[in-house]
Motif scaffolding. Structure first.
Motif, short mmCIF file in Angstrom:
data_model
loop_
_atom_site.label_atom_id
_atom_site.label_comp_id
_atom_site.label_asym_id
_atom_site.label_seq_id
_atom_site.Cartn_x
_atom_site.Cartn_y
_atom_site.Cartn_z
N ARG A 27 0.93 -1.23 0.10
CA ARG A 27 -0.13 0.21 -0.04
C ARG A 27 0.77 1.34 0.24
NH1 ARG A 27 -5.31 -1.38 1.78
NH2 ARG A 27 -5.52 -3.62 2.33
N ARG A 30 -2.54 6.01 -1.03
CA ARG A 30 -3.82 6.67 -1.66
C ARG A 30 -4.87 6.44 -0.68
NH1 ARG A 30 -4.62 1.29 -5.64
NH2 ARG A 30 -6.35 1.87 -4.82
N ARG A 31 -5.78 7.61 -0.90
CA ARG A 31 -6.82 7.90 0.08
C ARG A 31 -7.67 6.77 0.50
NH1 ARG A 31 -6.74 10.52 4.01
NH2 ARG A 31 -8.49 9.79 5.28
N GLU A 32 -8.31 5.70 -0.40
CA GLU A 32 -8.89 4.73 -0.30
C GLU A 32 -8.28 3.73 0.52
OE1 GLU A 32 -7.66 4.17 -4.63
OE2 GLU A 32 -8.41 5.90 -3.36
N ASP A 33 -7.01 3.40 0.42
CA ASP A 33 -6.29 2.49 1.21
C ASP A 33 -6.10 2.94 2.37
OD1 ASP A 33 -5.79 0.86 -0.86
OD2 ASP A 33 -3.77 1.65 -1.52
#
Length: 199
Positions: A27, A30-33
């Protein structure tokens, strides 16, 4: 599980943290991660189990505990609680996302009905093809159990190795049977020899 990072030489503590995903992919930022990891950090065992099943649709019981880093008894208890709420569905050794299963079954039933409407003589869908469309990720034994349950509930019909929509007749419509009888009589009278020009 908690972890501590220390340097080798000189020996200093650098930092530490909590392992949230023992089988996670690499990872970055990233915002979603990050949001997913934050959800996991504050999630209850039920939320963790539900999230894992929703990501994969069908998960074996024995795969959930190591994936989530929870004791097997805690995973089992959470999954059974979710099943009692109607959010998960157990099929043999598999836990399935109940909402996604309902959507897939409805799409598969609509597909069967549409095919039958297009072709009244259609013999039905092969069980393996039905499994691929409606129950991808479910093993053969689980798919067979699901098919049997749906047939018993009248949601579809099983004829040999074929799957038909509910209410599909097992015999040809009367007008087609009349045409078939006429064709059989014609063949019985004339045989399979080609007709002469006089005939």
């Amino acid at each position: 599980d908690r972890f501590v990072l220390r340097s080798f030489s000189p020996p200093h503590t650098i930092g530490g943290g909590i392992v949230l995903d023992v089988q996670g992919r690499h990872r970055r930022f990233r915002r979603e991660d990050i949001e997913e990891l934050e959800r996991r950090q504050s999630a209850s065992p039920e939320e963790m189990v539900l999230g894992a099943v929703q990501r994969r649709f069908a998960v074996r019981t024995q795969d959930l505990a190591p994936e989530l880093g929870l004791p097997g008894s805690e995973v089992q208890s959470a999954a059974e609680s979710l099943a009692a709420q109607g959010r998960l569905r157990r099929l043999g050794e598999l836990w399935l996302d109940a909402e996604e299963l309902a959507r897939r079954l409805e799409r598969a039933a609509a597909d069967l009905r549409a095919q039958r409407e297009r072709d009244p003589l259609w013999r039905g869908k092969d069980r393996a093809a039905w499994r691929r469309d409606a129950a991808a990720g479910v093993d053969a034994r689980g798919a067979a159990a699901l098919l049997g349950e749906l047939a018993a509930a009248g949601r579809l019909r099983l004829v040999g190795e074929r799957v038909l929509p509910a209410g599909a007749p097992s015999a040809l419509p009367e007008d087609l049977r009349d045409d078939l009888r006429s064709l059989e009589a014609f063949l019985a009278e004339g045989g399979l020899q080609p007709q002469t020009p006089a005939q």
